[in-house]
Design a protein around this motif. Structure first.
Motif, PDB file in Angstrom:
ATOM      1  N   VAL A   1     -75.847-114.470  69.557  1.00  0.00           N
ATOM      2  CA  VAL A   1     -74.897-114.402  70.654  1.00  0.00           C
ATOM      3  C   VAL A   1     -75.601-114.958  71.882  1.00  0.00           C
ATOM      4  O   VAL A   1     -76.685-114.499  72.240  1.00  0.00           O
ATOM      5  CB  VAL A   1     -74.439-112.950  70.904  1.00  0.00           C
ATOM      6  CG1 VAL A   1     -73.464-112.901  72.059  1.00  0.00           C
ATOM      7  CG2 VAL A   1     -73.805-112.373  69.651  1.00  0.00           C
TER       8      VAL A   1
ATOM      9  N   SER B   1     -66.357-115.949  72.772  1.00  0.00           N
ATOM     10  CA  SER B   1     -65.695-114.645  72.682  1.00  0.00           C
ATOM     11  C   SER B   1     -64.354-114.692  73.405  1.00  0.00           C
ATOM     12  O   SER B   1     -64.156-115.529  74.281  1.00  0.00           O
ATOM     13  CB  SER B   1     -66.594-113.562  73.283  1.00  0.00           C
ATOM     14  OG  SER B   1     -66.592-113.651  74.690  1.00  0.00           O
TER      15      SER B   1
ATOM     16  N   THR C   1     -80.351-116.762  73.908  1.00  0.00           N
ATOM     17  CA  THR C   1     -79.877-115.853  72.879  1.00  0.00           C
ATOM     18  C   THR C   1     -79.979-114.437  73.408  1.00  0.00           C
ATOM     19  O   THR C   1     -81.045-114.010  73.821  1.00  0.00           O
ATOM     20  CB  THR C   1     -80.748-115.971  71.616  1.00  0.00           C
ATOM     21  OG1 THR C   1     -80.724-117.324  71.183  1.00  0.00           O
ATOM     22  CG2 THR C   1     -80.224-115.075  70.523  1.00  0.00           C
TER      23      THR C   1
ATOM     24  N   TRP D   1     -73.444-108.993  78.110  1.00  0.00           N
ATOM     25  CA  TRP D   1     -74.390-109.492  77.123  1.00  0.00           C
ATOM     26  C   TRP D   1     -75.769-109.714  77.730  1.00  0.00           C
ATOM     27  O   TRP D   1     -76.780-109.712  77.037  1.00  0.00           O
ATOM     28  CB  TRP D   1     -73.894-110.815  76.527  1.00  0.00           C
ATOM     29  CG  TRP D   1     -72.644-110.662  75.742  1.00  0.00           C
ATOM     30  CD1 TRP D   1     -71.379-110.992  76.119  1.00  0.00           C
ATOM     31  CD2 TRP D   1     -72.523-110.106  74.429  1.00  0.00           C
ATOM     32  NE1 TRP D   1     -70.477-110.694  75.131  1.00  0.00           N
ATOM     33  CE2 TRP D   1     -71.158-110.153  74.084  1.00  0.00           C
ATOM     34  CE3 TRP D   1     -73.440-109.584  73.506  1.00  0.00           C
ATOM     35  CZ2 TRP D   1     -70.689-109.696  72.863  1.00  0.00           C
ATOM     36  CZ3 TRP D   1     -72.957-109.132  72.295  1.00  0.00           C
ATOM     37  CH2 TRP D   1     -71.601-109.188  71.979  1.00  0.00           C
TER      38      TRP D   1
ATOM     39  N   CYS E   1     -70.850-117.044  70.062  1.00  0.00           N
ATOM     40  CA  CYS E   1     -71.659-116.647  68.915  1.00  0.00           C
ATOM     41  C   CYS E   1     -71.797-117.831  67.970  1.00  0.00           C
ATOM     42  O   CYS E   1     -70.829-118.556  67.735  1.00  0.00           O
ATOM     43  CB  CYS E   1     -70.994-115.483  68.190  1.00  0.00           C
ATOM     44  SG  CYS E   1     -71.920-114.938  66.760  1.00  0.00           S
TER      45      CYS E   1
ATOM     46  N   TRP F   1     -64.326-113.596  66.198  1.00  0.00           N
ATOM     47  CA  TRP F   1     -64.392-112.460  67.104  1.00  0.00           C
ATOM     48  C   TRP F   1     -63.160-111.578  66.950  1.00  0.00           C
ATOM     49  O   TRP F   1     -62.060-112.040  66.688  1.00  0.00           O
ATOM     50  CB  TRP F   1     -64.422-112.940  68.557  1.00  0.00           C
ATOM     51  CG  TRP F   1     -65.678-113.586  68.988  1.00  0.00           C
ATOM     52  CD1 TRP F   1     -65.996-114.902  68.886  1.00  0.00           C
ATOM     53  CD2 TRP F   1     -66.792-112.953  69.637  1.00  0.00           C
ATOM     54  NE1 TRP F   1     -67.228-115.130  69.429  1.00  0.00           N
ATOM     55  CE2 TRP F   1     -67.741-113.952  69.901  1.00  0.00           C
ATOM     56  CE3 TRP F   1     -67.078-111.640  70.025  1.00  0.00           C
ATOM     57  CZ2 TRP F   1     -68.966-113.695  70.519  1.00  0.00           C
ATOM     58  CZ3 TRP F   1     -68.286-111.381  70.643  1.00  0.00           C
ATOM     59  CH2 TRP F   1     -69.207-112.403  70.887  1.00  0.00           C
TER      60      TRP F   1
END
Lengths: 610, 339
Positions: free
Chosen positions: B337, B320, B55, A414, B327, B71
């Motif tokens: 996220v 997650s 973020t 991410w 999230c 998720w």
């Protein structure tokens, strides 16, 4: 100032002689009772203040301590153009005070201050439509809660039924002041046709996007943005939940438009419109007699109050009468365990049948509760020290496995947009990572939960000639979580394969459990194999599993397991700020906190960007 | 007023007082074994460093408030629901949604009082609504739903004060759970070896642990001062956390049978709407109605960080499945996220 809370809060209403009017509670026998008290519906029973949302009382405690003469925020007169406003505070002082009092940083203090403003406890004297706290010399004042006879007061917790009539009077005053034209931001480019029936209106869903081309939509968006608090009375979901036992759709509450309200209100309370206009005129006249400073202050107070408390369009459309109380009532759906609350909620209109049904339900409720308590008294408990130690052990063991705590190798996808971590940890990989293999030693459950782990365990069991145990356990899981229709067939299959005498993969269960299980098979249900399954599970856990962890098979897996290389930059959340950038940029660590070695294998230097 | 179920000498008042006195006794029993506080035990633990999360993705696409999200087990896909009248999911006011373990279906429901399962398809031309299967039927709104270990069973919580377990294929009610005195707002399945319990929280300020097989309430905790909006198990399954309108999050231990920690701060005034643990259980992420997310050190009880970004209430928050991010969904129409 030390405000006292009056018993019966009511808005100031002016009769023709200019004096304050006190509306009666019960609505009977008072000849000077204004129509609003009757139009607004049943008065709250017994004058009992409704239990309000906890955050309101907490905010009020903050505001009260802010106004403390010794420990509170510095108050002084502030200049607003040529007028001097007494008892005002600056945004800066408010922020400073919050930082001091709650030991928080400036961003949090600003955030908290803005919430106070948006809820109407503090209002800006300049530009009152923008409900923000500015950390500068902008003057603010506290919303008052003085004796209602002197001035109206606007604290949210008081929850006097801010009835439609009061709102109508407020709008009428505005209308008169602006000579029939409400200001631009209150006008509607969006035309909201009146519904034929309430049912029709509840099916239509007006939304900002559907009116994308209408002139008002931009205003809607802007207006929405400066007023994010969409009605504190809306409950958890931001809607008014359906009535007891009936599910129906509600139209979306997308925006609040005073002009739309004005029209709707006009239609609804047409018969009392004369009263509205008369009241509005009287209030304006009385206001003219006040000092300019006070006038300005009261105007700001009132405006803020209605910005925060105006009624939602949806309820107006429905044709029911709206009060702040009813909105809260909407939240109290379904059963409440207190009969008193039930009466308060449903009012005197509750029918005998409903009450009787409610009472029966309450009896059941208490009986169940008593049963639950009795059982709970009999259970064994573990000492706190033992339980809490377990958390320490668990967290320290899992810490390195927690990406948000310790980062992950090669990098968190991410953060770096690099998928390698996911590829390496896919459910079925040929070579699992070291951390993953280590995790199989933490608990039997985690070994079984990992498909790769489970497969290797199965291999191990085969070397010990006890693989049927795991297969049996898997079959039982399938039964337990499978579809209802498959239960009889599955039970039979399991019996044939694992439990029948001479079965191909017979499992070794103790005789008592076997007896019980075989009995239950006569009437198969999804839990009929639970006992047998648990027995085999514990057998594996206590016996095979420890041997597995000591086995060469497992040791080899550990040795072969992969430890991914770190990427060009380490992205442990606790070390320094991860950057939002593409993976091609290589960044060097910037912190000087004695952070250990730079990333190994980084191709060339980076920009050293901060 | 005669009501069914009352014996002679029993009145509503007497039942109520018996319940109260039993509750008092229970509290006494629980207190006997409470020999130390969590933060005392946690003194030996190293403090967490400066914590920075940002973020990483902002998901815009909803036309209205995001109410719920979940998720997928593939750690990358998310299902979310909102207040709008969407074309592909023709149930308005979707307050609860859940991903099936296989990733092939989702369940959702809300003001329609039902929980429906939609098989997922990547074929854009296929109308998902056509394949919808109504599974659960309550008498009031659906507030939460979750698949159990497989795609075949769903657990639901409802505004009618009950939870229920359903068979997806037939829509049959397998078990119902009565005991809450008001709307049930949330539930979570226990990650235990036997996989047979779950916890629910409601407007009656109680968190209750249930046995899925018998339908009985196994344990109940009532220390919150307002509605419990969210419950989540600690990763070991020995405890669970709850977030409530009283602006606190609390940790309840199942073996000690009591509340063991409170996560609160004077400057936090608004209710917590959703909570979740990081993988190791060291961090507790909580979304609040004042648009912020607070990160708590579970062991030491202190707040590690406050995250700004949303422009309206945070309504839902989930870590997650592999713990690489979490999230958050908000009334500002977006999902974020964070990592």
């Amino acid at each position: 100032m030390a405000p006292t809370r009056p018993q019966t809060p009511r808005p100031l209403r002016v009769n023709s002689r200019g004096a304050g009017l006190r509306p009666g509670r019960s609505g009977a026998g008072n000849p000077t009772l204004p129509a609003s008290a009757m139009a607004a519906g049943p008065a709250p029973l017994g004058g009992h203040p409704r239990a309000q949302k906890p955050h309101l009382s907490k905010m009020e405690r903050v505001v009260v301590s802010m106004q403390d003469p010794d420990q509170g925020v510095k108050m002084q007169s502030q200049r607003l153009l040529i007028t001097v406003i007494p008892h005002a505070v600056t945004g800066n002082d408010v922020v400073e005070w919050l930082i001091q009092k709650y030991c928080i940083a400036e961003d949090e203090a600003l955030h908290l201050g803005t919430l106070l403003v948006q809820h109407g406890y503090l209002y800006p004297l300049r530009d009152p439509r923008r409900l923000l706290l500015r950390p500068d010399e902008t003057p603010y004042r506290f919303q008052v809660r003085l004796n209602w006879e002197q001035t109206p007061y606007f604290w949210m917790s008081t929850l006097w039924p801010a009835a439609e009539l009061d709102y109508a009077i407020y709008l009428a005053k505005k209308n008169i002041r602006k000579q029939g034209a409400l200001v631009d931001h209150e006008k509607v480019g969006y035309h909201h046709p009146s519904p034929a029936t309430p049912a029709e209106s509840s099916q239509r869903n007006p939304s900002p996007t559907s009116g994308a081309h209408s002139p008002g939509s931009k205003l809607i968006q802007m207006h929405k943005h400066t007023h994010p608090i969409e009605g504190v009375s809306e409950g958890r979901w931001g809607v008014h939940p359906p009535e007891l036992g009936v599910g129906k759709s509600f139209p979306l509450e997308t925006f609040n438009h005073p002009q739309a309200h004005y029209d709707q209100l006009h239609r609804k309370i047409n018969h009392t419109w004369d009263l509205v206009v008369m009241q509005a005129r009287e209030q304006l006249r009385a206001a003219k007699q006040r000092r300019k400073g006070d006038r300005l202050v009261i105007a700001c107070q009132e405006q803020t109050y209605w910005l925060v408390n105006r009624p939602p369009v949806s309820l107006l459309l429905e044709g029911g009468s709206w009060t702040a109380e009813k909105s809260l009532q909407g939240q109290c759906v379904s059963l409440r365990c207190s009969l008193r609350t039930c009466l308060l909620t449903l009012g005197k209109d509750v029918s005998f049948e409903i009450l009787a049904k409610f009472l029966t339900k309450t009896v059941d409720f208490y009986k169940r509760r008593i049963e639950c308590c009795r059982k709970a008294l009999g259970r064994t408990r573990v000492k706190s020290s033992v339980c809490l130690e377990a958390y320490l052990k668990f967290s320290s063991q899992r810490g390195p496995h927690d990406p948000l705590l310790s980062g992950c190798l090669p990098s968190n996808p991410w953060v770096t947009d690099d998928d390698t971590y996911w590829a390496m940890n896919a459910p079925s990989v040929a070579v699992p990572t070291k951390l993953r293999v280590e995790q199989w030693a933490f608990s039997f459950r985690e070994l079984l939960e990992d498909p790769v782990g489970r497969a290797h365990f199965m291999d191990f069991l085969q070397t010990e000639f006890s693989a049927e145990n795991l297969s049996f356990w898997e079959a039982c899981e399938e039964l337990r979580h499978g579809g209802q229709a498959q239960v009889p067939a599955l039970v039979d299959a399991v019996y044939q394969q694992f439990l029948a005498p001479g079965a191909a993969r017979w499992v070794n269960i103790d005789s008592r459990t076997m007896e019980r299980t075989l009995e239950g098979l006569g009437r198969p249900h999804r839990h009929v194999l639970d006992d047998a399954q648990l027995h085999i599970y514990m057998l594996m856990k206590k016996d095979s599993y420890p041997r597995f962890l000591k086995s060469d098979l497992y040791k080899d897996l550990l040795a072969e397991a992969v430890v991914p290389l770190e990427t060009k930059r380490r992205v442990f959340p606790f070390m320094w700020k991860p950057r939002h950038s593409s993976p091609s940029l290589a960044l060097l660590p910037t912190s000087t906190s004695g952070e250990p070695e730079a990333a190994a294998g980084s191709p060339g230097g980076g920009d050293g960007e901060t | 007023m005669a009501a069914d179920g009352l014996h002679e000498n029993e009145t509503l008042a007497s039942l109520k007082s018996e319940a109260e006195s039993l509750k008092g006794k229970l509290e006494e029993e629980r207190a006997k074994l409470h020999d130390v506080e969590l933060h005392q035990v946690a003194e030996r633990v190293e403090a967490l460093g400066q914590f920075v999360m940002k973020t990483r993705r902002t998901l815009k696409g909803h036309g209205n408030k995001v109410l719920c999200m979940d998720w997928c087990k593939d750690k990358r896909r998310i299902v979310s629901s909102s207040q709008e009248h969407a074309v592909t999911m023709p149930c308005t006011w979707v307050m609860a949604c859940a991903y099936a373990p296989s990733g092939c279906a989702i369940a959702c429901g809300g003001l329609d009082n039902k929980c429906s399962v939609y098989p997922l398809t990547f074929d854009k031309n296929e109308n998902m609504a056509a394949k919808k299967k109504s599974v659960a039927m309550h008498t009031n709104y659906l507030s939460a739903c979750s698949f159990t270990n497989s795609d075949m069973q769903i657990l639901t919580a409802s505004g009618d004060g009950t939870c229920a377990l359903w068979d997806v294929e037939s829509g049959q009610l397998l078990q119902s759970f009565h005991g809450h005195g008001a709307d049930v707002l949330c539930l979570d399945l226990a990650p235990s070896e036997t996989g047979n319990t779950f916890v629910s929280g409601g407007c009656d300020k109680k968190a209750m642990v249930w046995d899925m097989r018998s339908g009985q309430c196994v344990q109940a905790f009532e220390t919150h001062e307002s509605d419990i909006n969210s419950v989540r198990y600690y990763p070991s399954g020995d405890a669970f956390a709850s977030g409530s309108d009283d602006a606190t999050c609390r940790l309840y231990d199942l073996r000690a049978d009591r509340e063991v920690a409170i996560y609160s701060k004077e400057s936090i005034i608004f209710g917590a709407s959703s909570v979740d643990f990081s993988l190791s259980g060291r961090l507790l992420f909580a979304g609040y109605n004042d648009y912020t997310i607070n990160v708590w050190d579970v062991l030491k009880g202190s707040r590690v960080s406050i995250l700004f970004g949303h422009e309206n209430r945070v309504s839902t928050l989930r870590v997650s499945p592999d713990g690489t991010a979490f999230c958050s969904g908000s009334w500002d129409h977006t999902l974020r996220v964070w990592a």
